[in-house]
Scaffold this active site. Structure first.
Site, PDB file in Angstrom:
ATOM      1  N   HIS A 616       0.806  -1.216   0.000  1.00 39.06           N
ATOM      2  CA  HIS A 616       0.000   0.000   0.000  1.00 39.06           C
ATOM      3  C   HIS A 616       0.843   1.273   0.000  1.00 39.06           C
ATOM      4  CE1 HIS A 616      -3.571   2.368   1.763  1.00 39.06           C
ATOM      5  NE2 HIS A 616      -4.003   1.851   0.635  1.00 39.06           N
ATOM      6  N   LYS A 618       3.032   4.447  -1.139  1.00 42.35           N
ATOM      7  CA  LYS A 618       2.967   5.337  -2.303  1.00 42.35           C
ATOM      8  C   LYS A 618       4.150   6.309  -2.218  1.00 42.35           C
ATOM      9  CE  LYS A 618      -1.733   4.797  -0.956  1.00 42.35           C
ATOM     10  NZ  LYS A 618      -2.009   3.658  -1.729  1.00 42.35           N
ATOM     11  N   ASP A 623      16.396  11.697  -8.259  1.00 39.96           N
ATOM     12  CA  ASP A 623      17.556  12.536  -7.955  1.00 39.96           C
ATOM     13  C   ASP A 623      17.252  13.957  -8.407  1.00 39.96           C
ATOM     14  OD1 ASP A 623      19.522  12.845 -10.739  1.00 39.96           O
ATOM     15  OD2 ASP A 623      17.872  11.395 -10.750  1.00 39.96           O
ATOM     16  N   HIS A 951      -9.478  10.230   1.362  1.00 36.40           N
ATOM     17  CA  HIS A 951      -8.465   9.179   1.248  1.00 36.40           C
ATOM     18  C   HIS A 951      -7.212   9.539   2.042  1.00 36.40           C
ATOM     19  CE1 HIS A 951      -5.506   6.545  -0.961  1.00 36.40           C
ATOM     20  NE2 HIS A 951      -6.524   5.711  -0.857  1.00 36.40           N
ATOM     21  N   LYS A 953      -4.382  10.201   4.935  1.00 37.36           N
ATOM     22  CA  LYS A 953      -3.838   9.392   6.034  1.00 37.36           C
ATOM     23  C   LYS A 953      -2.879  10.279   6.808  1.00 37.36           C
ATOM     24  CE  LYS A 953      -4.480   6.259   2.452  1.00 37.36           C
ATOM     25  NZ  LYS A 953      -5.798   5.846   2.802  1.00 37.36           N
ATOM     26  N   ASP A 958      -1.190  19.926  17.699  1.00 41.14           N
ATOM     27  CA  ASP A 958      -0.773  21.186  18.326  1.00 41.14           C
ATOM     28  C   ASP A 958      -0.103  22.160  17.358  1.00 41.14           C
ATOM     29  OD1 ASP A 958      -1.742  20.165  20.677  1.00 41.14           O
ATOM     30  OD2 ASP A 958       0.207  19.614  21.495  1.00 41.14           O
TER      31      ASP A 958
END
Length: 1100
Positions: A616, A618, A623, A951, A953, A958
């Site tokens: 999963h 991504k 360079d 989608h 994540k 703070d």
């Protein structure tokens, strides 16, 4: 154009030319927020005019920490001892804990120490201060019902277990190797039971010292010997199983006693039986410091092999001699130990093959957030198809709650509460350290050179470099308001896919891409001046490979997609893996389709891992120019795959771009059949770019995975050199290495510190130690036959525990802490994140301090909302919400604040949605046969609304710390043996609470404000203090108003996308459906989910 109700000077122009909004914008906020719970679930608020937006306000001083007399800044360093930790410790000097623990000294005459960084969480190396007793709070839990739910062992056979409570009455020397044990029958023959007092010792008393109590008290229970052995394992999860066989924790029999070991020898005392309800259920919130040393005299569980050998021994000489070579070695148990709290696995030793006297000397330092009466140590025998339970050792939580160390030899008891074998014992030690004494969590991120990031992880904190934070695949100029930062600069809204396109275009040496899905037809650039809109990712990569750039693609191999002899299937998940492989087949671009392997798992687990779980991660690694004709590595990490359906902007159009930006990129898996004229599924995501030393850790992850996935098997081993594809950067003279000077110095106020985290196991990477005893050198944890990097979960727990003011989460899923649910406690969704958030809020309630948590999730998981899998996920999600709200309400009651505040004053869930009125800009054609009149397609087309799929994540804490990556908040992403994941955690050391002593306004603050502007359509003053009750009430009111507009029959243009998640939460924390909205509009499906038959490991 108006700014949707805010008199802030920051405008929100629309490049799409929205028509005027016929409805009023957000009403202004009130001078003092009314009680939002005295009205209907979604009230109207009488707001006065808003104030001008001002960044000059500074918040109140930071609250003091709540540490105890002694504080545990760091975990104990297991390698400082050449033998188990002593009973007491002298205070050591305080200095930063190391990243790597030195490997065990195998030359020592004693068994080597093995420090296990914890099954779930990794383990920082703390130093022991002097022991200080911790006074337990008054017991508010009933012990009588504490074990009403079934005990759920992981990877074990069916067994009826029981409640065992063990402690010892005399001092036990942990330096002693232990001598031979007297036969249990001999000891039992001299036992005299008395009314609650132990019998007089049969040998001289132990010398004075610190007594360590190991009392064993076991309630009576029905005998079910036939259920103890003989059942194969059906559990799949390393954290517990979705198909557990049950062992009732109230079912061990009435054996009770205590083992004593001293310089005078050992003896066994039997004490009277305690009542079933005699053990209190207490909250363990802090860390457990555990040593599992060794076991002695274990039974032989492999009797089948012994019987097989006996049969072969009776065969004619010639036959038996041929087999004798394989049978001459004694075959016996392959033991390991699982540690459980509240039926959730928190640690596991490695498997020692063929031993009845295994020696582990393994150390665990694990976070806990569990209500429990006992800590259970399950001794098991590993088998090919699973495992068998040998026996149990149980330590009462009351015994460790004061903070003292409990240690010694403990009898291993079977289902009847009697020793599984004469003299079978387990040597262990355990100490509980409550949150009050863990000062590492008391000061937020911290500042200065002594702060070394999240301890006990595979990759260390890397200092120097820069980070760019992205929201959505593209942010058009002027589409979001400007946010002023402390530096006097405005926050820069990044263009993610455009930056990725530019980075790939400018690469000279390497382009490495990992993805759940990579589609060669995707267009990264759309409607941007100076770029060709028809240039696809496949064209770009093929062009770069022709220039001599090394282009490697590591893509998850969907087992349901195939291309065999011309027969092609797209696969259930439509990831285009085979299609992309075929496109690059005759080019120099190397595509490696990588299946999710469970090679070293049990046979059943292998089948599950290969068919259910995915790769999963991504990432894009290239360079880049480092100046002075030198090259460096930069990396993109986050939630965006380079595939169809992902391109979107903060406006999240659903109809207006169907013939322009999304003409060849329509994506909406909610609908089946004809989708002509139907709304697309908008896509909201978070991503990042890392320029600095941490980018090289992302490269290391790719290299480790590539080497594992490309390793040849069989005859190919003789003909293939499988590592030639990877460039060896150390051989390229113009490449800057990871240890070279960072591009941004520590004195630069815009410098970043970054750390890379993963969820992955040794089946997916090359480079983990082959011997599990050496796992400590890499801060890995042990599964059964695999080593696991679980540092993403470690990072989340560290950040939540260190939070002082607020937490903001966007995630595709939010499921966890099932061990504390009111039902389905044994589900196996045992990650600590929801429980830790709830306990953070309760901690602040008790301290009479403000704290707020905002969680944004999708309206429903992607797919058909009426489907079984989707409904089951929604059901688990609802259980997670319910548990958190009930925990908060109990804290309010305990603090006497339930009349003044409601759980939603601290915790709120939101989703995103959009609605577009018909306008002159629409020109959507309908092709194909029309769908049925009552179908979701027709309903959505007529209502002109659809959810915005979250989608993301990520988590912001703070305004000073951010975690972004590919990992969802569920068991799949956090466990490490399921989906493989990667994430980054980062902060700016010059913009922390510790440094500024007030609200930090660095890049992370700008990122959070920009996200809130995207979701609400405005910026208001109260957003500057997200923990304030004013801000919580205002954001919730906006969400409630937007939901009303989204769910109304009248079609109106929506400017704000933030919707209050459509459930009702009452003042007592009960979560239920809205009275007038039990199903999602247009598409159906119960909002609170349904308990439908479905494979749990697929949905948690």
């Amino acid at each position: 154009m108006d700014n949707y109700g805010s008199s802030s000077p920051y405008r929100y122009p629309s490049p799409y030319g929205y028509p005027p909004n016929p409805h009023q914008p957000y009403p202004p906020p009130p001078v003092s927020a009314p009680d939002p719970y005295a009205q209907a679930p979604y009230p109207s608020y009488p707001y006065l005019s808003s104030h001008s937006f001002n960044y000059s306000h500074h918040g109140p001083p930071r609250p003091s920490s709540h540490s105890g007399h002694f504080e545990y800044s760091y975990p104990p360093n297991a390698m400082d001892f050449s033998h188990p930790p002593p009973t007491s410790y002298a205070p050591p000097p305080t200095y930063p804990y190391p990243y790597h623990v030195p490997p065990p000294n195998h030359g020592s005459p004693r068994p080597p120490l093995f420090h296990q960084p914890s099954y779930q969480y990794g383990s920082p190396q703390y130093y022991y201060p002097p022991k200080e007793a911790y006074s337990p709070p008054p017991d508010i839990h009933s012990g009588t019902n504490s074990f009403s739910s079934p005990y759920w062992p992981d990877n074990t056979s069916t067994a009826e277990g029981g409640k065992v409570s063990q402690s010892s009455d005399n001092s036990i020397s942990t330096h002693s190797q232990g001598s031979s044990y007297p036969a249990l029958d001999d000891l039992m023959s001299n036992v005299r039971l008395s009314d609650g007092k132990p019998t007089a010792p049969a040998s001289p008393p132990a010398p004075a010292g610190h007594p360590l109590m190991h009392s064993i008290s076991v309630p009576k229970l029905q005998q079910k010997k036939d259920e103890f052995y003989g059942y194969s394992n059906n559990s799949f999860s390393g954290w517990g199983s979705s198909y557990p066989t049950r062992m009732n924790s109230s079912s061990l029999s009435d054996f009770s006693g205590s083992f004593n070991e001293s310089v005078y020898g050992e003896r066994l005392q039997i004490v009277p039986v305690q009542n079933k309800g005699s053990l209190r259920v207490l909250l363990l919130h802090g860390n457990l410091d555990i040593w599992v040393h060794e076991a002695k005299n274990l039974p032989n569980m492999d009797m089948f092999h012994k019987t097989l050998g006996d049969v072969f021994g009776k065969l004619p000489g010639g036959v038996s001699n041929k087999i004798e070579g394989t049978m001459n070695k004694k075959i016996t148990s392959d033991p390991y130990v699982s540690i459980l709290v509240s039926n959730a696995v928190i640690g596991r030793t490695y498997v020692i093959s063929n031993s009845e006297n295994p020696v582990w000397w393994q150390h665990f330092y694990v976070p806990v957030a569990h209500h429990a009466a006992e800590v259970h140590f399950l001794v098991k025998d590993s088998d090919v198809v699973g495992s068998q339970l040998i026996g149990i050792v149980a330590i009462p939580v009351e015994r460790i709650y004061s903070g003292e160390t409990v240690e010694g030899f403990f009898p291993i008891l079977n289902s009847n509460g009697k020793p599984c074998k004469q003299d079978a014992v387990l040597k262990l030690s355990i100490q509980y350290i409550p949150m009050e004494k863990l000062s590492i969590y008391h000061k937020g991120v911290g500042a200065g050179p002594e702060y070394v990031g999240v301890p006990g992880t595979y990759f260390p904190l890397r200092k120097g470099g820069t980070v760019s934070l992205y929201q959505d695949a593209h942010v058009p100029d002027g589409s979001l308001p400007n946010v002023l930062l402390d530096s006097g600069m405005y926050y820069a809204h990044g263009k993610c896919w455009q930056d990725i396109f530019d980075a790939i275009s400018q690469a000279r040496r390497l382009i490495y891409i990992t993805g759940w899905s990579v589609w060669h037809k995707v267009r990264l650039i759309r409607n941007a001046a100076g770029y060709s809109p028809d240039y696809t990712l496949g064209d770009l990569l093929r062009s770069k490979s022709q220039e001599g750039v090394r282009v490697l693609l590591l893509i998850w191999d969907d087992p349901t997609s195939r291309s065999i002899l011309g027969y092609k299937t797209d696969g259930v998940m439509a990831t285009h893996d085979e299609e992309t492989r075929r496109f690059f087949k005759h080019s120099s671009v190397q595509v490696l389709l990588c299946p999710r392997s469970g090679k070293r798992h049990s046979w059943i687990k292998q089948k599950e891992v290969g068919t259910i779980y995915t790769h999963h991660q991504k990432t894009v690694i290239v360079d880049a120019d480092a100046g002075s004709n030198r090259r460096k590595v930069i990396a993109f990490v986050g939630g965006l795959d380079l595939c169809d359906g992902r391109y979107d902007t903060p406006h999240h159009p659903i109809f207006r771009t169907l013939n322009t930006d999304h003409k060849d990129d329509y994506h909406n898996p909610t609908f089946t059949g004809n989708v002509g004229g139907c709304p697309r599924e908008p896509w909201h995501d978070l991503h990042s770019k890392i320029d600095g030393p941490a980018a090289y850790d992302v490269l290391t992850n790719f290299e480790e995975r590539w080497l594992k996935a490309s390793k040849p098997h069989g005859i190919k081993k003789l003909t293939t050199s499988y590592d030639d594809a990877l460039l060896r950067l150390e051989r390229i003279p113009d490449f800057i290495g990871i240890n070279d000077a960072p591009s941004v110095g520590e004195d630069d106020p815009e410098v970043w510190h970054v750390q890379i985290f993963r969820s992955i196991d040794s089946n997916s990477v090359k480079g983990f130690p082959k011997d599990p005893k050496n796992a400590t050198s890499k801060n890995l944890v042990c599964g059964k036959n695999v080593l696991i990097d679980m540092s993403i979960h470690t990072a989340y727990i560290k950040a939540i525990r260190a939070a002082q003011h607020y937490i903001y989460i966007e995630n595709q899923y939010f499921i966890g802490s099932s061990y504390n649910w009111s039902q389905h406690k044994d589900l196996g969704a045992d990650n600590l994140i929801p429980m830790e958030i709830a306990l953070k809020i309760t901690e602040k309630i008790k301290a009479h301090e403000r704290f707020a948590v905002y969680i944004v999730i999708p309206m429903w998981p992607e797919g058909v909302p009426t489907g079984a899998a989707t409904q089951r996920i929604l059901f688990w999600q609802n259980k997670t919400m319910q548990m958190m709200y009930e925990t908060i309400y109990k804290a309010l009651v305990e603090a006497g604040l339930e009349a003044a505040f409601s759980p939603q004053d601290y915790l709120n869930f939101f989703c995103l949605g959009n609605r577009e009125a018909i306008s002159m800009y629409d020109n959507v054609g309908v092709t194909g046969s029309p769908p049925p009149a009552n179908s979701p397609q027709v309903a959505s087309r007529n209502s002109r609304r659809f959810m915005i799929y979250v989608h993301s994540k990520g988590m912001i804490v703070d305004d000073e710390y951010v975690i972004l990556g590919s990992a969802n908040i569920n068991q799949r992403s956090m466990e490490g043996t399921r989906d493989s994941e990667i994430a980054m955690g980062a902060y700016q050391p010059h913009y922390t609470w510790t440094k500024a002593q007030t609200y930090p306004h660095g890049q992370i603050h700008g990122y959070r404000m920009s996200l809130w502007a995207e979701h609400t359509g405005t910026i208001e003053d109260c957003f500057l203090q997200p923990e304030s009750l004013e801000c919580v009430s205002r954001i919730r009111a906006m969400g409630e108003m937007n939901w009303k507009q989204f769910a109304a029959d009248e079609v109106t243009e929506m400017r704000g996308h933030l919707l209050k998640y459509p459930v009702e939460v009452d003042r007592k924390g009960k979560v239920r459906s809205l009275p007038d909205q039990e199903e999602f509009p247009d598409v159906g499906g119960k909002i609170v989910g349904s308990f439908l038959a479905m494979k749990e490991n697929l949905t948690i």
